[in-house]
Design a protein around this motif. Structure first.
Motif, PDB file in Angstrom:
ATOM      1  N   ILE A   1       0.899  -1.336  -0.115  1.00  0.00           N
ATOM      2  CA  ILE A   1       0.074  -0.003   0.005  1.00  0.00           C
ATOM      3  C   ILE A   1       0.906   1.335   0.000  1.00  0.00           C
ATOM      4  N   PHE A   2       1.863   1.461   0.915  1.00  0.00           N
ATOM      5  CA  PHE A   2       2.710   2.392   0.965  1.00  0.00           C
ATOM      6  C   PHE A   2       3.710   2.597  -0.061  1.00  0.00           C
ATOM      7  N   MET A   3       4.211   1.450  -0.723  1.00  0.00           N
ATOM      8  CA  MET A   3       4.979   1.480  -1.939  1.00  0.00           C
ATOM      9  C   MET A   3       4.447   2.374  -2.987  1.00  0.00           C
ATOM     10  N   ALA A   4       3.206   2.030  -3.158  1.00  0.00           N
ATOM     11  CA  ALA A   4       2.774   2.778  -4.421  1.00  0.00           C
ATOM     12  C   ALA A   4       2.756   4.500  -4.200  1.00  0.00           C
ATOM     13  N   MET A   5       2.792   5.093  -3.013  1.00  0.00           N
ATOM     14  CA  MET A   5       2.830   6.544  -2.757  1.00  0.00           C
ATOM     15  C   MET A   5       4.179   7.084  -3.221  1.00  0.00           C
ATOM     16  N   PRO A   6       5.133   6.750  -3.225  1.00  0.00           N
ATOM     17  CA  PRO A   6       6.296   7.728  -3.412  1.00  0.00           C
ATOM     18  C   PRO A   6       6.536   7.524  -5.065  1.00  0.00           C
ATOM     19  N   GLN A   7       6.174   6.267  -5.695  1.00  0.00           N
ATOM     20  CA  GLN A   7       6.118   6.320  -6.872  1.00  0.00           C
ATOM     21  C   GLN A   7       5.108   7.415  -7.690  1.00  0.00           C
ATOM     22  N   ILE A   8       3.881   7.507  -7.031  1.00  0.00           N
ATOM     23  CA  ILE A   8       2.830   8.436  -7.530  1.00  0.00           C
ATOM     24  C   ILE A   8       3.412   9.945  -7.414  1.00  0.00           C
ATOM     25  N   GLY A   9       3.925  10.120  -6.234  1.00  0.00           N
ATOM     26  CA  GLY A   9       4.349  11.626  -5.860  1.00  0.00           C
ATOM     27  C   GLY A   9       5.382  11.871  -6.770  1.00  0.00           C
ATOM     28  N   LEU A  10       6.455  11.061  -6.784  1.00  0.00           N
ATOM     29  CA  LEU A  10       7.602  11.316  -7.811  1.00  0.00           C
ATOM     30  C   LEU A  10       7.295  11.432  -9.212  1.00  0.00           C
ATOM     31  N   GLN A  11       6.414  10.781  -9.874  1.00  0.00           N
ATOM     32  CA  GLN A  11       6.105  10.858 -11.177  1.00  0.00           C
ATOM     33  C   GLN A  11       5.069  12.178 -11.316  1.00  0.00           C
ATOM     34  N   SER A  12       4.196  12.272 -10.500  1.00  0.00           N
ATOM     35  CA  SER A  12       3.586  13.600 -10.559  1.00  0.00           C
ATOM     36  C   SER A  12       4.410  14.871 -10.404  1.00  0.00           C
ATOM     37  N   TYR A  13       5.174  14.918  -9.715  1.00  0.00           N
ATOM     38  CA  TYR A  13       6.172  16.071  -9.355  1.00  0.00           C
ATOM     39  C   TYR A  13       6.845  16.273 -10.653  1.00  0.00           C
ATOM     40  N   VAL A  14       7.410  15.208 -11.106  1.00  0.00           N
ATOM     41  CA  VAL A  14       8.066  15.524 -12.565  1.00  0.00           C
ATOM     42  C   VAL A  14       7.239  16.052 -13.440  1.00  0.00           C
ATOM     43  N   MET A  15       6.166  15.431 -13.717  1.00  0.00           N
ATOM     44  CA  MET A  15       5.293  15.965 -14.886  1.00  0.00           C
ATOM     45  C   MET A  15       4.726  17.217 -14.513  1.00  0.00           C
ATOM     46  N   THR A  16       4.434  17.634 -13.198  1.00  0.00           N
ATOM     47  CA  THR A  16       4.062  19.129 -13.152  1.00  0.00           C
ATOM     48  C   THR A  16       5.196  20.135 -13.465  1.00  0.00           C
TER      49      THR A  16
ATOM     50  N   VAL B   1      -2.936  14.257 -20.432  1.00  0.00           N
ATOM     51  CA  VAL B   1      -3.893  14.955 -19.558  1.00  0.00           C
ATOM     52  C   VAL B   1      -3.283  16.477 -19.341  1.00  0.00           C
ATOM     53  N   THR B   2      -4.276  17.105 -18.615  1.00  0.00           N
ATOM     54  CA  THR B   2      -3.764  18.458 -18.277  1.00  0.00           C
ATOM     55  C   THR B   2      -2.754  18.539 -17.038  1.00  0.00           C
ATOM     56  N   GLN B   3      -2.202  19.798 -16.788  1.00  0.00           N
ATOM     57  CA  GLN B   3      -1.260  19.599 -15.380  1.00  0.00           C
ATOM     58  C   GLN B   3      -2.047  19.362 -14.198  1.00  0.00           C
ATOM     59  N   ASP B   4      -3.209  19.782 -13.901  1.00  0.00           N
ATOM     60  CA  ASP B   4      -4.060  19.617 -12.784  1.00  0.00           C
ATOM     61  C   ASP B   4      -4.148  18.229 -12.522  1.00  0.00           C
ATOM     62  N   SER B   5      -4.365  17.304 -13.603  1.00  0.00           N
ATOM     63  CA  SER B   5      -4.669  15.992 -13.374  1.00  0.00           C
ATOM     64  C   SER B   5      -3.345  15.131 -13.357  1.00  0.00           C
ATOM     65  N   GLN B   6      -2.048  15.644 -13.114  1.00  0.00           N
ATOM     66  CA  GLN B   6      -0.959  14.894 -13.212  1.00  0.00           C
ATOM     67  C   GLN B   6      -0.668  13.876 -11.947  1.00  0.00           C
ATOM     68  N   VAL B   7      -1.395  14.108 -10.878  1.00  0.00           N
ATOM     69  CA  VAL B   7      -1.580  13.310  -9.631  1.00  0.00           C
ATOM     70  C   VAL B   7      -2.260  12.112  -9.715  1.00  0.00           C
ATOM     71  N   LYS B   8      -3.484  12.466 -10.302  1.00  0.00           N
ATOM     72  CA  LYS B   8      -4.556  11.273 -10.823  1.00  0.00           C
ATOM     73  C   LYS B   8      -3.881  10.200 -11.903  1.00  0.00           C
ATOM     74  N   MET B   9      -3.100  10.980 -12.749  1.00  0.00           N
ATOM     75  CA  MET B   9      -2.387  10.090 -13.843  1.00  0.00           C
ATOM     76  C   MET B   9      -1.272   9.157 -13.289  1.00  0.00           C
ATOM     77  N   ALA B  10      -0.800   9.813 -12.412  1.00  0.00           N
ATOM     78  CA  ALA B  10       0.336   8.999 -11.882  1.00  0.00           C
ATOM     79  C   ALA B  10      -0.008   8.050 -10.892  1.00  0.00           C
ATOM     80  N   GLY B  11      -1.289   8.175 -10.332  1.00  0.00           N
ATOM     81  CA  GLY B  11      -1.898   6.949  -9.630  1.00  0.00           C
ATOM     82  C   GLY B  11      -2.248   6.111 -10.486  1.00  0.00           C
TER      83      GLY B  11
END
Length: 360
Positions: free
Chosen positions: A65-80, A290-300
């Motif tokens: 469960i927690f392994m997913a969070m850093p990947q999502i955070g990292l990807q969304s940060y890079v993409m934004t 997708v748009t910039q505002d949807s990057q966290v969703k997309m990373a998820g």
């Protein structure tokens, strides 16, 4: 991991990328410590074996469960933070290279730390995660995520325009590419050991040795290719996809028709090159859809795609292997060709729309 990724994607407005990374590492530290502690209880035979097994499964699942969070955070940060496609591809390739270094360094460090005892590498990992979690907490504490009412209103209106179904629809072909890539990764890892043994009539010990050499080859090629993408070669998105799919297909054909173990091992050079190109292409293409505002969703959704690929891959590869040892490789070949044709059609259609818009 898949469930957590989807949950984050559906509740993206509640957490920033920095918080996701922070919570992920803290959660991994705690759950990995619990997992190691339960292993220690099992080795000492303090609790019944069935109970130990159930506790191990639960603690391991909580780590996922927690392994997913850093990947999502990292990807969304890079993409934004990165707006250009080439920059995004380079940054994702850089993080991929760091991940590959970890995959190489981890087993090497473990083999050395085992001299301190069976559980010493596990406790070392807990200590390392704790130090990283503390460092991240101190860093992100200075960069607390404060949003104004205007930002929230803007984000909410953006979410209304681009809902969950639209995000998946616009990025479906890139999610399919990521799914196929992770299915290929886990299939090649799962079946190669058995395949080597059956195809070349080797003992279990010999096949394990040759397979470990394949992993070294693919790891080195993966790191070298990713570093070349970051530092030397400037590849566009369509070039990454083309090179990745062609090298994957060539590697599969080489594995299928290899008459010696050396030729079979050489196919892993092409697998390394392929994965190094396809993974940044997958994340960059999905983010670009997708748009910039949807990057966290997309990373998820990207992380969920990875998890589903790692679930589906072993199931289908072991099932096909029961009928014929070559079937998993043929399946991957057909899957990659199909995804490549679909992406090519989407890119050509997109190019025609852009040229038509320019003419108008």
């Amino acid at each position: 991991m898949a469930i957590a990724s989807i949950w984050v994607a559906k509740n993206k407005s509640t957490q920033s990328p920095q918080n996701l990374v922070n919570y992920g590492f803290m959660g991994m530290t705690i759950t990995w410590a619990l997992f190691t502690f339960i292993l220690a209880l099992g080795l000492e035979a303090i609790l019944p074996s069935v109970l130990i097994f159930m506790l191990l499964v639960l603690s391991r699942a909580s780590t996922g469960i927690f392994m997913a969070m850093p990947q999502i955070g990292l990807q969304s940060y890079v993409m934004t933070e990165s707006t250009e496609t080439t920059t995004r591809s380079k940054n994702m390739a850089l993080f991929g290279a760091m991940n590959s270094f970890g995959m190489i360094f981890g087993p090497l460090a473990t083999s050395l730390l085992l001299y301190g005892g069976l559980l010493f590498p596990m406790w070392f990992a807990v200590a390392l995660l704790a130090l990283v979690s503390l460092a991240l907490f101190m860093i992100f504490k200075k960069k607390s995520d404060i949003r104004s009412d205007a930002d929230k209103a803007s984000e909410q209106s953006s979410n209304i325009v681009l809902n969950q179904q639209n995000i998946i629809k616009q990025s479906l072909i890139w999610l399919a590419l990521g799914f196929s890539t992770y299915v290929a990764i886990v299939t090649l890892n799962m079946t190669a050991g058995f395949y080597i043994q059956d195809k070349f009539f080797l003992s279990s010990q010999q096949s394990a040795l040759y397979f470990s050499q394949c992993m070294v080859v693919v790891g080195i090629c993966l790191v070298v290719t990713q570093l070349l993408i970051v530092k030397v070669i400037k590849l566009q998105l369509h070039s990454l996809v083309l090179i990745g799919i062609l090298t994957m297909c060539f590697g599969l054909l080489l594995s299928l028709y290899a008459q010696s173990i050396v030729v079979f091992q050489a196919s892993y050079i092409f697998y390394g090159i392929s994965v190094a190109c396809l993974l940044p292409a997958f994340t960059t293409g999905a983010a670009q859809a997708v748009t910039q505002d949807s990057q966290v969703k997309m990373a998820g959704y990207c992380t969920a795609t990875q998890a589903f690929g790692l679930i589906f891959g072993p199931l289908v590869s072991t099932y096909l292997y029961q009928f014929d040892q070559n079937l998993p490789f043929y399946f991957l070949f057909a899957l990659m060709i199909l995804v490549g044709i679909c992406i090519g059609w989407v890119l050509v259609k997109k190019g025609e729309e852009v040229s038509s818009f320019v003419e108008d």
